[in-house]
Design an enzyme around this catalytic site. Structure first.
Site, mmCIF file in Angstrom:
data_model
loop_
_atom_site.group_PDB
_atom_site.id
_atom_site.type_symbol
_atom_site.label_atom_id
_atom_site.label_comp_id
_atom_site.label_asym_id
_atom_site.label_seq_id
_atom_site.Cartn_x
_atom_site.Cartn_y
_atom_site.Cartn_z
ATOM 1 N N HIS A 68 0.835 -1.211 0.000
ATOM 2 C CA HIS A 68 0.000 0.000 0.000
ATOM 3 C C HIS A 68 0.868 1.259 0.000
ATOM 4 O O HIS A 68 1.934 1.280 0.608
ATOM 5 C CB HIS A 68 -0.994 -0.006 1.159
ATOM 6 C CG HIS A 68 -0.411 -0.031 2.546
ATOM 7 N ND1 HIS A 68 -0.130 1.124 3.249
ATOM 8 C CD2 HIS A 68 -0.086 -1.046 3.366
ATOM 9 C CE1 HIS A 68 0.336 0.791 4.455
ATOM 10 N NE2 HIS A 68 0.385 -0.514 4.555
ATOM 11 N N ASP A 118 -0.204 4.354 1.029
ATOM 12 C CA ASP A 118 -0.530 5.382 2.029
ATOM 13 C C ASP A 118 0.217 5.147 3.335
ATOM 14 O O ASP A 118 0.699 4.051 3.605
ATOM 15 C CB ASP A 118 -2.047 5.414 2.299
ATOM 16 C CG ASP A 118 -2.571 4.135 2.944
ATOM 17 O OD1 ASP A 118 -2.180 3.034 2.507
ATOM 18 O OD2 ASP A 118 -3.356 4.237 3.906
ATOM 19 N N ASP A 155 6.361 1.526 6.512
ATOM 20 C CA ASP A 155 5.042 0.899 6.391
ATOM 21 C C ASP A 155 4.227 1.762 5.435
ATOM 22 O O ASP A 155 3.700 2.781 5.826
ATOM 23 C CB ASP A 155 4.382 0.817 7.765
ATOM 24 C CG ASP A 155 2.955 0.307 7.711
ATOM 25 O OD1 ASP A 155 2.535 -0.194 6.667
ATOM 26 O OD2 ASP A 155 2.255 0.441 8.735
ATOM 27 N N GLU A 161 -4.925 1.669 2.827
ATOM 28 C CA GLU A 161 -4.896 0.489 3.702
ATOM 29 C C GLU A 161 -5.012 0.901 5.161
ATOM 30 O O GLU A 161 -5.667 0.252 5.963
ATOM 31 C CB GLU A 161 -3.597 -0.299 3.478
ATOM 32 C CG GLU A 161 -3.577 -1.670 4.140
ATOM 33 C CD GLU A 161 -2.899 -1.721 5.489
ATOM 34 O OE1 GLU A 161 -2.878 -2.788 6.099
ATOM 35 O OE2 GLU A 161 -2.400 -0.681 5.971
ATOM 36 N N GLU A 162 -4.352 2.002 5.503
ATOM 37 C CA GLU A 162 -4.278 2.422 6.913
ATOM 38 C C GLU A 162 -5.629 2.889 7.453
ATOM 39 O O GLU A 162 -5.798 3.012 8.655
ATOM 40 C CB GLU A 162 -3.241 3.539 7.086
ATOM 41 C CG GLU A 162 -1.819 3.134 6.721
ATOM 42 C CD GLU A 162 -1.205 2.142 7.698
ATOM 43 O OE1 GLU A 162 -1.872 1.757 8.685
ATOM 44 O OE2 GLU A 162 -0.041 1.762 7.472
ATOM 45 N N ASP A 190 4.217 -6.575 3.572
ATOM 46 C CA ASP A 190 3.903 -5.520 4.546
ATOM 47 C C ASP A 190 4.168 -6.010 5.969
ATOM 48 O O ASP A 190 3.523 -5.572 6.909
ATOM 49 C CB ASP A 190 2.421 -5.104 4.385
ATOM 50 C CG ASP A 190 2.087 -3.811 5.112
ATOM 51 O OD1 ASP A 190 3.019 -3.082 5.504
ATOM 52 O OD2 ASP A 190 0.884 -3.530 5.299
ATOM 53 N N HIS A 213 3.940 3.493 12.431
ATOM 54 C CA HIS A 213 3.002 4.488 12.955
ATOM 55 C C HIS A 213 3.642 5.285 14.092
ATOM 56 O O HIS A 213 2.946 5.767 14.987
ATOM 57 C CB HIS A 213 1.682 3.864 13.446
ATOM 58 C CG HIS A 213 0.996 3.025 12.409
ATOM 59 N ND1 HIS A 213 -0.290 2.567 12.563
ATOM 60 C CD2 HIS A 213 1.405 2.570 11.203
ATOM 61 C CE1 HIS A 213 -0.638 1.848 11.497
ATOM 62 N NE2 HIS A 213 0.390 1.845 10.670
#
Ligand SMILES: [Zn+2]
Length: 423
Positions: free
Chosen positions: A79, A81, A142, A176-177, A199, A382
């Site tokens: 992903h 994002d 990520d 995705e997030e 991922d 994150h």
């Protein structure tokens, strides 16, 4: 050739943060900035059909170069994002070459320190080249580590036609997030038989199991009156809601008291007035029966509380969110087997484990594309301490190329390719 590191450093500089409060798709237009760049780069690699669709998904095909016609079509997916939790704007990646194990103090905010003992797996990286952000943003490993690894593997396959493989599909998703990464994916157009999301965390990990997930909403209808004249009549929905929460188990069945394969009941939102209150929960477990047990317990607690409020009622609404991908993957053992073989060929000791969460792969698996998750090397995601090592990213590229070879069936004379990819 661009190295996986060069690609990664270029991708993390593009702000692609997604937004859970947006109604558009993708949730932020800026995600397309990276997706467009990827399409241009795929064209430069000679991958002619690469394109960005109207929803912000990148699709691309590396045609088969094998004489065999029965090789399953394999997709690699990441992903673009980054998490809404931490800023992803103006990311300044720093490469700490040949890291000696000492504290890494991030220059733009010296309170942000990567320290062995505080960040897991960091102790395995001494001597490696570690990439971090500068202290005020996340890094975006990520999942831009995964994006860079898939791109580097594509470049490697294009440059090495002697490596035989079947048809390979590439899919880069938005959002995705914010849990919407598979919402507008077109699996018919993709045309893949099996997939791998790239991922995951530590080098060598392969995740074939996720939580199964439901949402529960309890809507409590109390009895509302003027508080001055409420004697014997008022049944306050807010107090009923509070009692339900107070009766939840204190030493089990919560995120803060469980690990590994244990599930939980987790209140995530409460809103209301004396007449009506709404409690929202997420329920998690690795089995469907485990979910149902937890839902039954919650209902029992609710009914118990309601006994003291004879004129109040409640609705109990369960919504399915996603299911453990293992249920699907168990029907397609080759998908895991071939990834494990590719990891062993890359000199790794694979670690098979479960995710206490969901992935795009869990949804894709149930949509018809069995899709475990392989490592990308991303860590402390994150957060402003997010990091990835160049050596782990190179291993991931090697494993992706290896998976293509194993599916083609030409793995017997496999020789290590990592060295060639670092140039
Ligand atoms: Zn991710």
């Amino acid at each position: 050739m661009s190295s996986v590191l060069e690609r990664f450093l270029s991708y993390v500089k593009v702000d692609t943060q997604s937004d859970p409060n947006s109604e558009t798709f993708p949730s932020t237009a800026k995600q397309r900035d990276l997706s467009n760049q990827l399409v241009i780069e795929l064209h430069q690699l000679g991958i002619e059909d690469a394109h960005l669709d109207e929803h912000g998904y990148v699709y691309a095909t590396i045609p088969s170069n094998s004489e065999k016609t029965d090789i399953p079509v394999i997709c690699f997916c990441s992903h673009v994002d980054t998490s809404p939790d931490v800023s992803g704007a103006f990311v300044k990646p720093i490469v700490h070459y040949n890291w000696d194990g000492s504290d890494i103090v991030l220059p733009d905010d010296p309170t942000q320190v990567l320290r062995i003992g505080e960040l897991h797996d960091l102790d395995t990286q001494i001597g490696n080249d570690i990439v971090t952000a500068s202290g005020t943003t996340l890094l975006g490993a990520d999942n831009k580590a995964g994006v860079a690894e898939i791109m580097a593997a594509a470049e490697y396959l294009q440059a090495h036609p002697e490596i035989k493989h079947g048809t390979i599909k590439i899919l880069f998703t938005p959002d995705e997030e914010v849990g919407r990464g598979t919402e507008k994916v077109d699996l018919v157009k993709l045309g893949a038989d099996y997939g791998y999301t790239v991922d995951g965390e530590a080098v060598g990990t392969l995740e074939d199991e996720t939580f199964s997930a439901d949402g529960v909403r309890i809507i409590i209808h109390g009895v509302s009156t003027h508080p001055g004249y409420a004697l014997g009549k008022l049944e306050n929905a807010l107090k009923i809601a509070g009692e339900v929460l107070a009766k939840l188990p204190k030493d089990s069945l919560s995120p803060e008291t469980t690990a590994d394969k244990q599930g939980f009941i987790h209140p995530v939102q409460i809103e209301g007035i004396q007449e009506k209150a709404v409690l929202s929960f997420i329920i998690r477990d690795f089995t469907e029966s485990g979910l149902h047990e937890k839902e039954a317990l919650l209902k029992e607690i609710l009914n118990e509380v309601l006994k003291s409020y004879p004129n109040s009622t409640a609705e109990f609404k369960v919504t399915e969110q996603y299911r453990n991908m293992k249920e699907i993957l168990d029907q397609h053992p080759k998908v895991l087997e071939n990834a494990l073989t590719a990891m062993k060929m890359a000199g790794l000791s694979p670690i098979q484990r479960s995710i206490r969460g969901g992935t795009d792969g869990s949804r894709l698996s149930f949509m018809g594309l069995p899709c475990p998750n392989i490592f990308a090397g991303e860590h402390a995601f994150h957060s402003r301490l997010e990091w990835v090592s160049v050596q782990d990213m190179e291993k991931a590229v090697e494993v992706i190329v290896g998976i293509c070879r194993v599916w083609e069936g030409n793995a017997s004379n496999f020789d290590r390719v990592a060295g060639a990819m670092i140039e």
